[in-house]
Scaffold this motif. Structure first.
Motif, PDB file in Angstrom:
ATOM      1  N   ARG A 160       0.841  -1.195   0.000  1.00 51.22           N
ATOM      2  CA  ARG A 160       0.000   0.000   0.000  1.00 51.22           C
ATOM      3  C   ARG A 160       0.877   1.247   0.000  1.00 51.22           C
ATOM      4  NH1 ARG A 160      -5.357  -0.620   1.360  1.00 51.22           N
ATOM      5  NH2 ARG A 160      -6.007  -2.769   1.775  1.00 51.22           N
ATOM      6  N   PRO A 161       0.383   2.357  -0.565  1.00 47.55           N
ATOM      7  CA  PRO A 161       1.151   3.608  -0.525  1.00 47.55           C
ATOM      8  C   PRO A 161       1.449   4.028   0.917  1.00 47.55           C
ATOM      9  CG  PRO A 161      -0.715   3.771  -2.038  1.00 47.55           C
ATOM     10  CD  PRO A 161      -0.891   2.497  -1.283  1.00 47.55           C
ATOM     11  N   ASP A 162       2.595   4.690   1.106  1.00 48.91           N
ATOM     12  CA  ASP A 162       3.070   4.994   2.456  1.00 48.91           C
ATOM     13  C   ASP A 162       2.611   6.354   2.979  1.00 48.91           C
ATOM     14  OD1 ASP A 162       4.462   2.569   2.506  1.00 48.91           O
ATOM     15  OD2 ASP A 162       6.200   3.475   1.524  1.00 48.91           O
ATOM     16  N   SER A 163       2.537   7.360   2.103  1.00 45.74           N
ATOM     17  CA  SER A 163       2.330   8.737   2.558  1.00 45.74           C
ATOM     18  C   SER A 163       0.839   9.065   2.661  1.00 45.74           C
ATOM     19  CB  SER A 163       3.001   9.722   1.595  1.00 45.74           C
ATOM     20  OG  SER A 163       4.388   9.444   1.504  1.00 45.74           O
ATOM     21  N   LEU A 164       0.448   9.618   3.794  1.00 45.61           N
ATOM     22  CA  LEU A 164      -0.938  10.041   4.008  1.00 45.61           C
ATOM     23  C   LEU A 164      -1.034  11.536   3.715  1.00 45.61           C
ATOM     24  CD1 LEU A 164      -3.786   9.298   5.008  1.00 45.61           C
ATOM     25  CD2 LEU A 164      -3.027   9.911   7.310  1.00 45.61           C
ATOM     26  N   VAL A 165      -1.892  11.929   2.771  1.00 42.87           N
ATOM     27  CA  VAL A 165      -2.028  13.336   2.390  1.00 42.87           C
ATOM     28  C   VAL A 165      -3.501  13.715   2.421  1.00 42.87           C
ATOM     29  CG1 VAL A 165       0.035  13.305   0.924  1.00 42.87           C
ATOM     30  CG2 VAL A 165      -2.199  12.805  -0.073  1.00 42.87           C
ATOM     31  N   GLU A 166      -3.723  15.013   2.592  1.00 42.11           N
ATOM     32  CA  GLU A 166      -5.059  15.575   2.471  1.00 42.11           C
ATOM     33  C   GLU A 166      -4.932  16.828   1.627  1.00 42.11           C
ATOM     34  OE1 GLU A 166      -8.543  17.372   5.348  1.00 42.11           O
ATOM     35  OE2 GLU A 166      -7.486  15.557   5.955  1.00 42.11           O
ATOM     36  N   VAL A 167      -5.596  16.842   0.468  1.00 42.27           N
ATOM     37  CA  VAL A 167      -5.388  17.911  -0.487  1.00 42.27           C
ATOM     38  C   VAL A 167      -6.734  18.369  -1.031  1.00 42.27           C
ATOM     39  CG1 VAL A 167      -5.042  16.244  -2.354  1.00 42.27           C
ATOM     40  CG2 VAL A 167      -4.168  18.556  -2.625  1.00 42.27           C
ATOM     41  N   GLY A 198      -3.160   6.191  -5.992  1.00 50.51           N
ATOM     42  CA  GLY A 198      -3.223   6.141  -4.539  1.00 50.51           C
ATOM     43  C   GLY A 198      -4.421   5.362  -4.044  1.00 50.51           C
ATOM     44  N   GLU A 199      -4.591   5.402  -2.749  1.00 46.78           N
ATOM     45  CA  GLU A 199      -5.727   4.743  -2.101  1.00 46.78           C
ATOM     46  C   GLU A 199      -6.562   5.833  -1.419  1.00 46.78           C
ATOM     47  OE1 GLU A 199      -6.593   1.452   1.432  1.00 46.78           O
ATOM     48  OE2 GLU A 199      -4.532   1.913   0.825  1.00 46.78           O
ATOM     49  N   VAL A 200      -7.663   6.199  -2.027  1.00 51.98           N
ATOM     50  CA  VAL A 200      -8.508   7.270  -1.516  1.00 51.98           C
ATOM     51  C   VAL A 200      -9.258   6.775  -0.282  1.00 51.98           C
ATOM     52  CG1 VAL A 200     -10.442   8.799  -2.015  1.00 51.98           C
ATOM     53  CG2 VAL A 200      -8.714   8.345  -3.785  1.00 51.98           C
ATOM     54  N   ARG A 256      -8.652  12.881   1.035  1.00 49.22           N
ATOM     55  CA  ARG A 256      -7.696  12.298   1.981  1.00 49.22           C
ATOM     56  C   ARG A 256      -7.317  10.921   1.441  1.00 49.22           C
ATOM     57  NH1 ARG A 256      -8.409   9.382   6.920  1.00 49.22           N
ATOM     58  NH2 ARG A 256      -6.623   9.652   8.345  1.00 49.22           N
ATOM     59  N   ALA A 257      -5.998  10.715   1.208  1.00 47.98           N
ATOM     60  CA  ALA A 257      -5.584   9.489   0.528  1.00 47.98           C
ATOM     61  C   ALA A 257      -4.180   9.092   0.946  1.00 47.98           C
ATOM     62  CB  ALA A 257      -5.636   9.675  -0.989  1.00 47.98           C
ATOM     63  N   ARG A 258      -3.884   7.818   0.701  1.00 50.27           N
ATOM     64  CA  ARG A 258      -2.511   7.323   0.833  1.00 50.27           C
ATOM     65  C   ARG A 258      -1.905   7.282  -0.569  1.00 50.27           C
ATOM     66  NH1 ARG A 258      -0.855   5.269   5.553  1.00 50.27           N
ATOM     67  NH2 ARG A 258      -2.417   4.808   7.140  1.00 50.27           N
ATOM     68  N   VAL A 259      -0.724   7.867  -0.733  1.00 50.26           N
ATOM     69  CA  VAL A 259      -0.075   7.924  -2.038  1.00 50.26           C
ATOM     70  C   VAL A 259       1.394   7.554  -1.873  1.00 50.26           C
ATOM     71  CG1 VAL A 259      -1.651   9.687  -2.914  1.00 50.26           C
ATOM     72  CG2 VAL A 259       0.473  10.381  -1.791  1.00 50.26           C
ATOM     73  N   GLY A 260       2.045   7.300  -3.013  1.00 48.17           N
ATOM     74  CA  GLY A 260       3.470   7.027  -3.005  1.00 48.17           C
ATOM     75  C   GLY A 260       4.289   8.283  -2.772  1.00 48.17           C
ATOM     76  N   GLU A 261       5.583   8.067  -2.559  1.00 45.59           N
ATOM     77  CA  GLU A 261       6.457   9.188  -2.197  1.00 45.59           C
ATOM     78  C   GLU A 261       6.548  10.221  -3.311  1.00 45.59           C
ATOM     79  OE1 GLU A 261      10.226   7.731  -1.019  1.00 45.59           O
ATOM     80  OE2 GLU A 261       9.478   6.627   0.728  1.00 45.59           O
ATOM     81  N   SER A 262       6.653   9.757  -4.577  1.00 42.08           N
ATOM     82  CA  SER A 262       6.819  10.720  -5.672  1.00 42.08           C
ATOM     83  C   SER A 262       5.581  11.598  -5.830  1.00 42.08           C
ATOM     84  CB  SER A 262       7.109   9.981  -6.977  1.00 42.08           C
ATOM     85  OG  SER A 262       6.036   9.131  -7.320  1.00 42.08           O
ATOM     86  N   LEU A 263       4.392  11.009  -5.770  1.00 38.27           N
ATOM     87  CA  LEU A 263       3.166  11.799  -5.883  1.00 38.27           C
ATOM     88  C   LEU A 263       2.998  12.705  -4.674  1.00 38.27           C
ATOM     89  CD1 LEU A 263       0.627  12.543  -7.375  1.00 38.27           C
ATOM     90  CD2 LEU A 263      -0.520  10.541  -6.396  1.00 38.27           C
ATOM     91  N   ALA A 264       3.372  12.239  -3.493  1.00 44.20           N
ATOM     92  CA  ALA A 264       3.295  13.080  -2.292  1.00 44.20           C
ATOM     93  C   ALA A 264       4.192  14.305  -2.442  1.00 44.20           C
ATOM     94  CB  ALA A 264       3.690  12.273  -1.063  1.00 44.20           C
ATOM     95  N   ALA A 265       5.383  14.106  -3.034  1.00 44.89           N
ATOM     96  CA  ALA A 265       6.290  15.238  -3.245  1.00 44.89           C
ATOM     97  C   ALA A 265       5.695  16.231  -4.238  1.00 44.89           C
ATOM     98  CB  ALA A 265       7.642  14.726  -3.746  1.00 44.89           C
ATOM     99  N   GLU A 266       5.072  15.727  -5.310  1.00 45.73           N
ATOM    100  CA  GLU A 266       4.432  16.621  -6.278  1.00 45.73           C
ATOM    101  C   GLU A 266       3.308  17.409  -5.633  1.00 45.73           C
ATOM    102  OE1 GLU A 266       3.284  14.996 -10.038  1.00 45.73           O
ATOM    103  OE2 GLU A 266       4.855  13.474  -9.957  1.00 45.73           O
ATOM    104  N   LEU A 267       2.519  16.742  -4.796  1.00 43.61           N
ATOM    105  CA  LEU A 267       1.413  17.428  -4.131  1.00 43.61           C
ATOM    106  C   LEU A 267       1.939  18.494  -3.186  1.00 43.61           C
ATOM    107  CD1 LEU A 267      -0.921  14.396  -3.377  1.00 43.61           C
ATOM    108  CD2 LEU A 267      -1.311  16.217  -5.039  1.00 43.61           C
ATOM    109  N   ALA A 268       3.035  18.189  -2.505  1.00 39.22           N
ATOM    110  CA  ALA A 268       3.611  19.174  -1.583  1.00 39.22           C
ATOM    111  C   ALA A 268       4.070  20.412  -2.339  1.00 39.22           C
ATOM    112  CB  ALA A 268       4.775  18.548  -0.820  1.00 39.22           C
ATOM    113  N   ASP A 269       4.717  20.186  -3.500  1.00 38.36           N
ATOM    114  CA  ASP A 269       5.175  21.319  -4.305  1.00 38.36           C
ATOM    115  C   ASP A 269       3.999  22.169  -4.782  1.00 38.36           C
ATOM    116  OD1 ASP A 269       7.737  20.447  -3.962  1.00 38.36           O
ATOM    117  OD2 ASP A 269       7.843  19.406  -5.894  1.00 38.36           O
ATOM    118  N   SER A 270       2.947  21.505  -5.250  1.00 37.31           N
ATOM    119  CA  SER A 270       1.801  22.256  -5.757  1.00 37.31           C
ATOM    120  C   SER A 270       1.115  23.019  -4.648  1.00 37.31           C
ATOM    121  CB  SER A 270       0.809  21.297  -6.432  1.00 37.31           C
ATOM    122  OG  SER A 270       0.269  20.384  -5.495  1.00 37.31           O
ATOM    123  N   LEU A 271       1.104  22.457  -3.426  1.00 38.05           N
ATOM    124  CA  LEU A 271       0.461  23.141  -2.306  1.00 38.05           C
ATOM    125  C   LEU A 271       1.278  24.376  -1.923  1.00 38.05           C
ATOM    126  CD1 LEU A 271      -0.672  20.171  -0.067  1.00 38.05           C
ATOM    127  CD2 LEU A 271      -2.106  21.708  -1.394  1.00 38.05           C
TER     128      LEU A 271
END
Length: 477
Positions: free
Chosen positions: A417-424, A441-443, A456-471
């Protein structure tokens, strides 16, 4: 007024699926009695001609019980039938080891010669790999064509290979098998190209080289060329696989014994239309299809080539790049034929080949999920025995669909399962980002508002990094 006429065959093809078309094409290429199936013409020598019309099988039983010996010869019969031959009879010789001269011993050769003459067979197939000397001795004594298990499997692979890479891999395996077995027409192999009477022209006079040496050199050159081509094609596959890894899409490799129902299982899980045929080695080229788990995550399934007992080393080496899909997968779905009389032998044979592949590449095997297929064709006692023998296995029938949903749920539990928990917050105008979150990811939760959706979802590290940059960029704006 103009009207367009459609040919009947064109109209029919509209209703044929991809697997149906491939099956129809194979059926249209049935061998005709009296003709031969030959290896690729790579030299002027008498390369092995495989005349597979009316055959007698012979095996040497060195270990195990009589049931194992009979099962091995029965599998050889299925291989021969897949290659288009008619099996007339079979013999098994009990020995500690194969005879180094004639494989089955001089006494058994006389018995086999009488059987071949009485049955009218034109080919003898041996259930093992013969040395060049054994092939020559048997052919001299039996007066018919003799081939071994390896040549038979190579012939089937040559008939079923579809892709450019698959054909190159089969040809490489054929040439490596052929090289030590080159034979010529009597003294023709000792002809020399040089000498004052040679007709090779300027630059070819002198001691020269024998015909056999010339053909060996040409085959070595072809082998080198094929290896370079396969390496280039494997790099292209690595690029595609790298894209899937970059997108963090989990991959599942489907492996198992030949004709265990791997392609049927792939179709049942993903709804794909891969060729399904009741024949050994119906699938040679790896087929990758996208699927989803019951909870909505995206993953890929790859159907690989099947295995048999004593799979020729030439094929294992040639198909290394194809079988890399197993080593790179996050989960290995090992399919077992539940209707087979000795399924545990299937399991051990497949595990032996996979261990050899991963050992050569210095890799760890992915987690294995045993799947017993064809439960609709197995009796209840056999299924109960397998449940005890293979604890943790999932029992399914790809033909009827029984157990497929339970299998999909089990696969969803085992893939990472994806490791990073994000809310965007995703505006309604940014449908691409919402699609990526669902696909990669896993919504876990979605909250809708007038302007967009908070996901609110679990995503992989690369997508989490992209989301962080966009935020960060959004906050700066």
């Amino acid at each position: 007024m103009t009207t367009s006429m459609q040919r009947p065959d064109e109209a029919r093809e509209e209703f044929l699926s991809g697997g149906d078309l491939e099956r129809s094409e194979r059926a249209a290429l049935r061998r005709v009695a009296g003709l031969s199936t030959e290896l690729a013409d790579v030299s002027e020598v008498e390369y092995r001609r495989l005349r597979l019309e009316r055959v007698v099988l012979v095996g040497v039983w060195t270990d195990g019980d009589v049931a194992d010996a009979e099962a091995s010869l029965a599998e050889l019969a299925r291989l021969a039938e897949t290659a288009g031959s008619e099996v007339l009879d079979g013999l098994v010789q009990r020995r500690q080891r194969p005879d180094p001269a004639t494989y089955i011993g001089s006494g058994k050769v006389l018995e086999l010669r009488d059987l071949v003459a009485d049955s009218g067979a034109d080919t003898v197939i041996c259930d093992g790999e013969l040395s060049p000397g054994q092939l020559r001795q048997l052919e001299d004594k039996l007066k018919v064509k003799v081939i071994d298990r390896t040549a038979l499997i190579l012939d089937i692979f040559a008939s079923h290979a579809r892709s450019r890479e698959g054909k190159a891999q089969v040809e490489l395996a054929q040439l490596r098998y052929l090289l030590p077995r080159l034979r010529g027409w009597g003294d023709a192999m000792s002809r020399q190209a040089g000498g004052q009477m040679g007709n090779g022209g300027i630059g070819t006079r002198g001691p020269g080289e024998t015909k056999l040496e010339t053909d060996r050199r040409r085959i070595h050159k072809r082998i080198s060329k094929l290896r370079r081509e396969i390496l280039d094609m494997s790099r292209m596959r690595e690029t595609k696989r790298g894209r899937r890894i970059a997108n963090e899409i989990p991959s599942v490799a489907i492996a198992g014994y030949t004709n265990a129902g791997k392609s049927s299982l792939l179709n049942a899980i993903t709804g794909a239309d891969v060729l399904v045929e009741d024949a050994l080695f119906a699938t040679l080229d790896p087929t990758t299809r996208r699927g989803t788990t019951p909870d909505g995550r995206t993953l890929t399934y790859t159907d690989t080539v099947g295995f048999v007992r004593h799979l020729p080393h030439q094929l294992v080496d040639a198909f290394h790049s194809t079988l890399e899909e197993v080593g790179e997968a996050q989960l290995l779905v090992h399919v077992v034929d539940g209707a087979d009389p000795r399924p545990e032998r299937q399991v051990s044979s497949v595990r032996d080949v996979l261990a050899e592949i991963t050992k050569d590449r210095d890799e760890q095997m992915p987690p294995e999920l045993l799947v017993v297929n064809k439960t609709d064709a197995a009796d209840e006692v056999a299924v109960a025995r397998l449940r005890h023998l293979l604890p943790g296995a999932v029992f399914v029938s790809a033909r009827t669909g029984a157990g497929i949903e339970a299998l999909r749920e089990r696969i969803a539990e085992l893939i990472p399962r994806p490791d990073s928990l994000v809310e965007v917050f995703v505006p309604y105008t940014d449908g691409r980002l919402a699609a990526r979150l669902h696909a990669e990811g896993e919504v876990l939760e979605e909250r809708h508002s007038d302007e967009g959706t908070t996901i609110r979802a679990r995503v992989g590290e690369s997508l989490a990094a992209e989301l962080a940059d966009s935020l960060v960029e959004a906050a700066a704006d």
